[in-house]
Design a protein around this motif. Structure first.
Motif, PDB file in Angstrom:
ATOM      1  N   SER A   1     -33.517 -30.212 -26.995  1.00 44.57           N
ATOM      2  CA  SER A   1     -33.963 -30.674 -25.677  1.00 44.57           C
ATOM      3  C   SER A   1     -33.028 -31.772 -25.190  1.00 44.57           C
ATOM      4  N   ASP A   2     -32.952 -31.922 -23.862  1.00 42.88           N
ATOM      5  CA  ASP A   2     -32.057 -32.947 -23.299  1.00 42.88           C
ATOM      6  C   ASP A   2     -32.739 -33.822 -22.247  1.00 42.88           C
ATOM      7  N   GLY A   3     -34.079 -33.784 -22.218  1.00 45.58           N
ATOM      8  CA  GLY A   3     -34.809 -34.563 -21.225  1.00 45.58           C
ATOM      9  C   GLY A   3     -35.072 -33.784 -19.955  1.00 45.58           C
ATOM     10  N   ALA A   4     -34.250 -32.758 -19.693  1.00 42.11           N
ATOM     11  CA  ALA A   4     -34.434 -31.923 -18.500  1.00 42.11           C
ATOM     12  C   ALA A   4     -35.019 -30.564 -18.855  1.00 42.11           C
ATOM     13  N   GLY A   5     -34.941 -30.189 -20.132  1.00 44.45           N
ATOM     14  CA  GLY A   5     -35.441 -28.896 -20.573  1.00 44.45           C
ATOM     15  C   GLY A   5     -35.217 -28.726 -22.059  1.00 44.45           C
ATOM     16  N   SER A   6     -35.686 -27.623 -22.588  1.00 47.37           N
ATOM     17  CA  SER A   6     -35.479 -27.336 -24.005  1.00 47.37           C
ATOM     18  C   SER A   6     -35.098 -25.873 -24.158  1.00 47.37           C
ATOM     19  N   ILE A   7     -34.427 -25.539 -25.273  1.00 46.61           N
ATOM     20  CA  ILE A   7     -33.948 -24.175 -25.469  1.00 46.61           C
ATOM     21  C   ILE A   7     -33.848 -23.890 -26.966  1.00 46.61           C
ATOM     22  N   ARG A   8     -33.985 -22.613 -27.296  1.00 50.26           N
ATOM     23  CA  ARG A   8     -33.841 -22.180 -28.677  1.00 50.26           C
ATOM     24  C   ARG A   8     -32.425 -21.668 -28.913  1.00 50.26           C
ATOM     25  N   ILE A   9     -31.878 -22.006 -30.078  1.00 50.57           N
ATOM     26  CA  ILE A   9     -30.563 -21.500 -30.490  1.00 50.57           C
ATOM     27  C   ILE A   9     -30.762 -20.720 -31.793  1.00 50.57           C
ATOM     28  N   PRO A  10     -30.776 -19.386 -31.737  1.00 52.28           N
ATOM     29  CA  PRO A  10     -30.942 -18.616 -32.973  1.00 52.28           C
ATOM     30  C   PRO A  10     -29.661 -18.574 -33.789  1.00 52.28           C
ATOM     31  N   LEU A  11     -29.802 -18.704 -35.095  1.00 54.25           N
ATOM     32  CA  LEU A  11     -28.672 -18.622 -36.021  1.00 54.25           C
ATOM     33  C   LEU A  11     -28.900 -17.436 -36.945  1.00 54.25           C
ATOM     34  N   TRP A  12     -27.828 -16.681 -37.222  1.00 52.43           N
ATOM     35  CA  TRP A  12     -27.952 -15.478 -38.033  1.00 52.43           C
ATOM     36  C   TRP A  12     -27.012 -15.552 -39.232  1.00 52.43           C
ATOM     37  N   ASP A  13     -27.517 -15.122 -40.381  1.00 55.35           N
ATOM     38  CA  ASP A  13     -26.720 -14.891 -41.578  1.00 55.35           C
ATOM     39  C   ASP A  13     -25.793 -16.067 -41.924  1.00 55.35           C
TER      40      ASP A  13
ATOM     41  N   ASN B   1     -37.940 -15.575 -22.332  1.00 57.66           N
ATOM     42  CA  ASN B   1     -37.375 -16.912 -22.197  1.00 57.66           C
ATOM     43  C   ASN B   1     -35.872 -16.874 -22.450  1.00 57.66           C
ATOM     44  N   ILE B   2     -35.151 -17.827 -21.863  1.00 56.27           N
ATOM     45  CA  ILE B   2     -33.718 -17.879 -22.136  1.00 56.27           C
ATOM     46  C   ILE B   2     -33.471 -18.547 -23.472  1.00 56.27           C
ATOM     47  N   GLU B   3     -32.399 -18.141 -24.154  1.00 55.43           N
ATOM     48  CA  GLU B   3     -31.961 -18.784 -25.382  1.00 55.43           C
ATOM     49  C   GLU B   3     -30.446 -18.889 -25.340  1.00 55.43           C
ATOM     50  N   LEU B   4     -29.905 -19.788 -26.137  1.00 55.54           N
ATOM     51  CA  LEU B   4     -28.457 -19.993 -26.188  1.00 55.54           C
ATOM     52  C   LEU B   4     -27.929 -19.388 -27.482  1.00 55.54           C
ATOM     53  N   ARG B   5     -27.083 -18.363 -27.353  1.00 52.48           N
ATOM     54  CA  ARG B   5     -26.549 -17.688 -28.532  1.00 52.48           C
ATOM     55  C   ARG B   5     -25.141 -18.188 -28.831  1.00 52.48           C
ATOM     56  N   VAL B   6     -24.841 -18.284 -30.111  1.00 51.95           N
ATOM     57  CA  VAL B   6     -23.538 -18.792 -30.529  1.00 51.95           C
ATOM     58  C   VAL B   6     -22.801 -17.720 -31.322  1.00 51.95           C
TER      59      VAL B   6
ATOM     60  N   ILE C   1     -26.739 -33.292 -30.878  1.00 50.80           N
ATOM     61  CA  ILE C   1     -25.655 -32.349 -31.173  1.00 50.80           C
ATOM     62  C   ILE C   1     -25.034 -31.831 -29.881  1.00 50.80           C
ATOM     63  N   SER C   2     -23.829 -31.327 -30.020  1.00 49.90           N
ATOM     64  CA  SER C   2     -23.114 -30.701 -28.911  1.00 49.90           C
ATOM     65  C   SER C   2     -22.903 -29.232 -29.267  1.00 49.90           C
ATOM     66  N   ILE C   3     -23.210 -28.355 -28.324  1.00 48.42           N
ATOM     67  CA  ILE C   3     -22.979 -26.920 -28.502  1.00 48.42           C
ATOM     68  C   ILE C   3     -21.978 -26.481 -27.445  1.00 48.42           C
ATOM     69  N   SER C   4     -20.878 -25.875 -27.868  1.00 48.45           N
ATOM     70  CA  SER C   4     -19.856 -25.429 -26.927  1.00 48.45           C
ATOM     71  C   SER C   4     -19.636 -23.929 -27.054  1.00 48.45           C
ATOM     72  N   ASN C   5     -19.265 -23.327 -25.926  1.00 52.40           N
ATOM     73  CA  ASN C   5     -18.917 -21.901 -25.877  1.00 52.40           C
ATOM     74  C   ASN C   5     -20.097 -20.999 -26.228  1.00 52.40           C
ATOM     75  N   GLY C   6     -21.283 -21.337 -25.717  1.00 53.17           N
ATOM     76  CA  GLY C   6     -22.473 -20.521 -25.965  1.00 53.17           C
ATOM     77  C   GLY C   6     -22.682 -19.485 -24.868  1.00 53.17           C
ATOM     78  N   LEU C   7     -23.589 -18.541 -25.143  1.00 53.02           N
ATOM     79  CA  LEU C   7     -23.931 -17.477 -24.200  1.00 53.02           C
ATOM     80  C   LEU C   7     -25.430 -17.521 -23.955  1.00 53.02           C
ATOM     81  N   VAL C   8     -25.840 -17.535 -22.686  1.00 54.71           N
ATOM     82  CA  VAL C   8     -27.257 -17.598 -22.335  1.00 54.71           C
ATOM     83  C   VAL C   8     -27.798 -16.187 -22.132  1.00 54.71           C
ATOM     84  N   LYS C   9     -28.869 -15.866 -22.861  1.00 54.80           N
ATOM     85  CA  LYS C   9     -29.493 -14.544 -22.736  1.00 54.80           C
ATOM     86  C   LYS C   9     -31.006 -14.698 -22.725  1.00 54.80           C
TER      87      LYS C   9
END
Length: 337
Positions: free
Chosen positions: A104-116, A146-151, A132-140
């Motif tokens: 979360s960043d105070g404006a919203g929250s999001i899930r980041i799934p991690l695999w394997d 709900n939207i999530e941020l994939r890495v 933490i900082s997340i760079s080069n993610g994809l929103v789906k």
């Protein structure tokens, strides 16, 4: 044009590759094209092959700014929860592992799934409460609407300095769907009740990488190479409740639940036969659909992405209507002088 050294710095940051590896790739591309392009041009071609856009100067986004389909996304937030890794078995018999980071960043929250391997790579390196900082993610959009941020392998997750500006927030449970008539619908999380009156003829099945859950062509995953893909399904229909109508999109399990047809069966039928089978299965069905209502980017109209669909029980619905009428009549008679 961006100076060569600046381009290489950008490539190094966004790709995670070393400068030596990148210099080699660019030199190979330059030689491959026989000097027809400059070194800067060769660097641009390498960046394109790596899925990196060097021409866009990215800015850090707020989570509330994120929309489905956004690529090369950078955000910063505080970790509100990390779920324990869960192991599962794939259809091909191989074992998989998944964990989720909620940020979360105070404006919203999001899930980041991690695999394997992603789960193993970050184990113990990031703790709840850290920034933490997340760079080069994809929103789906996920199965819950709900939207999530994939890495991917080109993404980067790392701890950054905590200046105290981002509050700690526990992740919200899935919002409760608010029952409403379609003519009162707006963006948000809602439940509507109605009849399936139209089915759109689209590609009803698609291939998905069993490891990262990304849509792929044939057996080639950009991140995992050759894989044995899973077949999933998608149904796009229109629901009408008498006050209005609304496009509904059913993915994966919800599409199977609505139609009662397995994805592999549809895939073997071909589009025309699949369309006929789905029409027989879904048209005229009275259902309750819950999910996130959003604005379609192409047509600019509202649609609901279903995360639950239930068939209406006619007996129970009849009892409910009778009780509702009794309540209305009782209220009317009680108000008479």
């Amino acid at each position: 044009m961006i100076p060569y050294e600046e381009m290489m710095d950008g490539l190094k940051e966004k790709s995670g590759l070393s400068k030596k590896e990148l210099d080699k790739k660019v030199s190979q591309k330059y030689e491959e094209l026989g000097g027809l392009v400059s070194m800067e041009g060769a660097a641009h071609l390498v960046a394109r092959e790596l899925g990196i856009n060097l021409l866009v100067k990215k800015r850090k986004l707020k989570i509330s700014d994120l929309k489905d389909g956004m690529k090369s996304v950078d955000i910063t937030g505080r970790v509100s929860m990390i779920t324990e890794p869960r192991e599962f078995s794939r259809k091909d018999g191989t074992k998989g592992k998944v964990s989720n980071i909620f940020v979360s960043d105070g404006a919203g929250s999001i899930r980041i799934p991690l695999w394997d391997k992603q789960v193993d790579d970050l184990k113990g390196k990031i703790q709840e409460g850290e920034v933490i900082s997340i760079s080069n993610g994809l929103v789906k959009i996920n199965n819950f609407g709900n939207i999530e941020l994939r890495v991917s392998t080109f993404s980067k997750i790392e701890k950054v300095q905590d200046d105290g500006s981002i509050p700690f927030e526990k992740p919200n449970a899935r919002p409760l769907a608010v029952e409403t008539d379609i003519n009162m619908i707006k963006e948000g999380f809602f439940s509507v009740k109605g009849n399936i009156v139209q089915l759109f003829k689209i590609n009803f099945t698609y291939k998905m990488c069993p490891k990262c859950r990304m849509k792929i062509e044939e057996e080639d995953c950009p991140e995992h190479g050759k894989v044995k893909p899973e077949t999933n399904m998608l149904v796009s229909a229109v629901i009408d409740d008498g006050t209005g109508n609304l496009r509904v999109v059913f993915f994966r399990e919800q599409a199977k639940r609505l139609s009662g047809i397995e994805p592999n069966v549809l895939s073997d039928l071909g589009q025309d036969a699949a369309y006929d089978a789905l029409k027989k299965a879904v048209l005229g069905r009275d259902v309750v659909v819950s999910g996130r209502v959003q604005r379609n980017k192409l047509f600019e109209n509202l649609e609901i992405v279903a995360n639950d669909v239930q068939e209406i029980n006619p007996v129970e619905e009849g009892k409910r209507l009778i009780d509702e009428i009794k309540t209305l009549v009782g209220g009317y008679e009680g108000g008479k002088d």
